[in-house]
Motif scaffolding. Structure first.
Motif, PDB file in Angstrom:
ATOM      1  N   THR A  91       6.521   7.179   6.047  1.00  0.00           N
ATOM      2  CA  THR A  91       6.513   8.606   7.127  1.00  0.00           C
ATOM      3  C   THR A  91       7.061   7.493   8.354  1.00  0.00           C
ATOM      4  OG1 THR A  91       4.545   7.669   7.639  1.00  0.00           O
ATOM      5  CG2 THR A  91       4.549  10.036   6.795  1.00  0.00           C
ATOM      6  N   ALA A  92       7.550   8.491   9.068  1.00  0.00           N
ATOM      7  CA  ALA A  92       8.223   7.377  10.222  1.00  0.00           C
ATOM      8  C   ALA A  92       6.828   6.523  11.271  1.00  0.00           C
ATOM      9  CB  ALA A  92       8.689   8.395  11.784  1.00  0.00           C
ATOM     10  N   ALA A  93       5.804   7.368  11.777  1.00  0.00           N
ATOM     11  CA  ALA A  93       4.978   6.319  11.457  1.00  0.00           C
ATOM     12  C   ALA A  93       4.166   5.320  11.286  1.00  0.00           C
ATOM     13  CB  ALA A  93       3.093   8.078  12.241  1.00  0.00           C
ATOM     14  N   ALA A  94       3.883   5.348   9.953  1.00  0.00           N
ATOM     15  CA  ALA A  94       4.214   4.117   9.198  1.00  0.00           C
ATOM     16  C   ALA A  94       4.442   3.203   9.167  1.00  0.00           C
ATOM     17  CB  ALA A  94       3.461   4.773   7.189  1.00  0.00           C
ATOM     18  N   LEU A  95       5.599   3.657   9.432  1.00  0.00           N
ATOM     19  CA  LEU A  95       6.765   2.900   9.270  1.00  0.00           C
ATOM     20  C   LEU A  95       7.002   1.383  10.745  1.00  0.00           C
ATOM     21  CD1 LEU A  95       9.467   4.019   7.779  1.00  0.00           C
ATOM     22  CD2 LEU A  95       8.196   1.893   6.627  1.00  0.00           C
ATOM     23  N   ALA A  96       6.857   2.674  12.057  1.00  0.00           N
ATOM     24  CA  ALA A  96       6.783   2.169  13.414  1.00  0.00           C
ATOM     25  C   ALA A  96       5.778   1.445  13.311  1.00  0.00           C
ATOM     26  CB  ALA A  96       7.048   3.773  14.525  1.00  0.00           C
ATOM     27  N   ASP A 145       0.295  -0.874   0.091  1.00  0.00           N
ATOM     28  CA  ASP A 145      -0.142   0.360   0.502  1.00  0.00           C
ATOM     29  C   ASP A 145       0.851   1.266  -0.424  1.00  0.00           C
ATOM     30  OD1 ASP A 145      -2.321  -1.298  -0.226  1.00  0.00           O
ATOM     31  OD2 ASP A 145      -2.915  -0.930   2.311  1.00  0.00           O
ATOM     32  N   PHE A 146       2.442   1.405   0.164  1.00  0.00           N
ATOM     33  CA  PHE A 146       3.262   2.405   0.559  1.00  0.00           C
ATOM     34  C   PHE A 146       3.467   2.964  -0.674  1.00  0.00           C
ATOM     35  CE2 PHE A 146       4.115   0.649   4.598  1.00  0.00           C
ATOM     36  CZ  PHE A 146       4.616   1.693   5.912  1.00  0.00           C
ATOM     37  N   LEU A 147       3.504   1.511  -1.597  1.00  0.00           N
ATOM     38  CA  LEU A 147       3.599   2.231  -3.182  1.00  0.00           C
ATOM     39  C   LEU A 147       2.147   2.940  -3.777  1.00  0.00           C
ATOM     40  CD1 LEU A 147       6.189   2.106  -5.197  1.00  0.00           C
ATOM     41  CD2 LEU A 147       5.339  -0.150  -5.658  1.00  0.00           C
ATOM     42  N   ALA A 179       8.605  -2.533  15.986  1.00  0.00           N
ATOM     43  CA  ALA A 179       8.777  -1.527  17.779  1.00  0.00           C
ATOM     44  C   ALA A 179      10.307  -1.208  17.015  1.00  0.00           C
ATOM     45  CB  ALA A 179       8.278  -1.877  19.297  1.00  0.00           C
ATOM     46  N   ASN A 180      10.379  -2.971  15.834  1.00  0.00           N
ATOM     47  CA  ASN A 180      12.239  -3.467  16.327  1.00  0.00           C
ATOM     48  C   ASN A 180      11.847  -2.143  14.897  1.00  0.00           C
ATOM     49  OD1 ASN A 180      12.629  -4.739  18.275  1.00  0.00           O
ATOM     50  ND2 ASN A 180      12.750  -6.494  16.711  1.00  0.00           N
ATOM     51  N   VAL A 219      17.976   0.310  11.967  1.00  0.00           N
ATOM     52  CA  VAL A 219      17.167   1.441  11.564  1.00  0.00           C
ATOM     53  C   VAL A 219      17.048   1.761   9.648  1.00  0.00           C
ATOM     54  CG1 VAL A 219      18.709   4.292  11.092  1.00  0.00           C
ATOM     55  CG2 VAL A 219      19.446   2.693  13.062  1.00  0.00           C
ATOM     56  N   THR A 220      15.791   2.185   9.337  1.00  0.00           N
ATOM     57  CA  THR A 220      15.573   2.768   7.961  1.00  0.00           C
ATOM     58  C   THR A 220      15.276   3.538   7.720  1.00  0.00           C
ATOM     59  OG1 THR A 220      14.205   1.329   5.721  1.00  0.00           O
ATOM     60  CG2 THR A 220      13.381   2.008   8.204  1.00  0.00           C
TER      61      THR A 220
END
Length: 386
Positions: free
Chosen positions: A312-317, A151-153, A321-322, A304-305
């Protein structure tokens, strides 16, 4: 007209030295379409060592794909002077930007309007600005049904009015599908990741120009900052890299530290080795989240990515949690690595973070509802030009 009606999945060369990520998506799609009752043919359009018996032996090492070459027809079409027999109502699936151009010409020669486009990256971003960028970008203007990897793409194409979303948004939604490439499964516990000796950091290190989007140089500069700050003491940390093509010399990081670039491994070896690390670094300056950081997180690495556009940071996090999403800057990556090193000793948190909110099975990735909808597009009898 007397040929069988097929779904022709157009793919570049098959090379088991580089059969990762995107290729696994193509081949699993072929097999799942076969499961759904379609007669599928892999049409190989780039020159390669065409050896189906050898491929059949090699595919046995890829769980779930073992029967691929017994169930899916293969046509070697690298020589364009040799015609490919097709039924007048054959369907075509493109799997890269250049196969999209081929699929477009194929469907038009049959009097049909569009092909299915398996989109696993915004491919113009894999090139400098120039002819290849322009041709890759043009591929999204060709009439197609879009099957997006993540969905990101899909959200990136929607937000930037690209491809099927270039016109009416509702029309774009009507001919767009998305799935999650299945990632590897790891069974880890706090005991299995608690090891004596130095900690280990793994960098997805791609120094080749064709992998420039993986930002090898920014990763090295951030690691050098940590080394200069005394945070990667060689007696306490082993720093290794995977993903490079061919044998490469170690990369000096300063103060006695260096990055050892490991040779390419098999899929089995990759899955075995990954939980042996504590911290991961995997970067990609495109809208796709990349599967490597997700698999690092699933293997228990504090990873770290980088962020990018709607990634976004929120979407990835939210996926794990890793995952430590950071801006794609030297400062951002350095700060993320400092935090990852700090968290490396929290084994219970790493185990909890290994439960990544992502598909672990290709059966789930290409589930029955998605295959049913895709089958409707592939069998569209009204999909005629004019």
């Amino acid at each position: 007209a007397d040929a069988p009606r097929r779904v022709n999945l157009i793919t570049p060369a098959i090379d088991f030295e580089h059969l990762f990520a995107g290729y696994l998506g193509k081949l699993n799609l072929a097999l799942r379409l076969t499961d759904a009752g379609h007669a599928v043919r892999l049409v190989i359009v780039d020159p390669c060592d065409h050896d189906v018996p050898a491929w059949r032996r090699a595919i046995a090492h890829y769980p779930g794909l073992e029967s691929l070459f017994d169930r899916v027809e293969v046509a070697y079409a690298a020589d364009r002077a040799v015609e490919l027999p097709v039924h007048p109502r054959d369907a075509f699936v493109a799997t890269t930007w250049w196969t999209a151009h081929i699929a477009h010409r194929a469907v038009r020669s049959l009097g049909r309007r569009r092909f299915v486009y398996l989109i696993q990256e915004f491919e113009p971003m894999t090139f400098p600005m120039g002819s290849l960028y322009a041709l890759a970008a043009e591929s999204y203007t060709l009439p197609h049904v879009a099957l997006f990897s993540t969905d990101f793409l899909r959200d990136y194409f929607r937000a930037h009015h690209l491809g099927v979303y270039a016109g009416d948004p509702a029309g774009g939604e009507a001919c767009a599908l998305s799935f999650q490439n299945a990632i590897a499964t790891f069974a880890i516990t706090a005991d299995t990741i608690a090891r004596p000796g130095p900690r280990k950091l793994l960098f997805y290190a791609r120094p080749e120009q064709h992998a420039a989007r993986n930002m090898f140089e920014l990763g090295i500069l951030a690691l050098r900052r940590l080394a200069a700050a005394g945070m990667l003491d060689p007696s306490a940390w082993v720093i290794e890299g995977i993903g490079a093509s061919g044998a490469l010399e170690p990369v000096p990081l300063g103060r006695g530290c260096h990055l050892s670039l490991l040779p390419r491994t098999s899929l089995d070896e990759y899955q075995t080795m990954l939980p042996g690390y504590d911290v991961g670094l995997s970067l990609m300056l495109t809208p796709h989240p990349s599967l490597v950081p997700l698999e690092m997180a699933a293997a228990g690495l504090v990873t770290v990515t980088n962020t990018f556009a709607n990634k976004t940071a929120a979407a990835l996090a939210a996926l794990s949690a890793n995952l430590l999403p950071v801006p794609p800057t030297i400062d951002g990556i350095t700060t993320g690595l400092v935090e990852a090193i700090r968290r490396a000793d929290d084994l219970e948190r790493r185990v909890a973070g290994s439960r990544v909110a992502w598909s672990r099975s290709w059966t789930d990735s290409f589930d029955a509802p998605l295959l049913g909808r895709l089958g409707t597009f592939l069998a569209d009898d009204e999909d005629q030009v004019g």
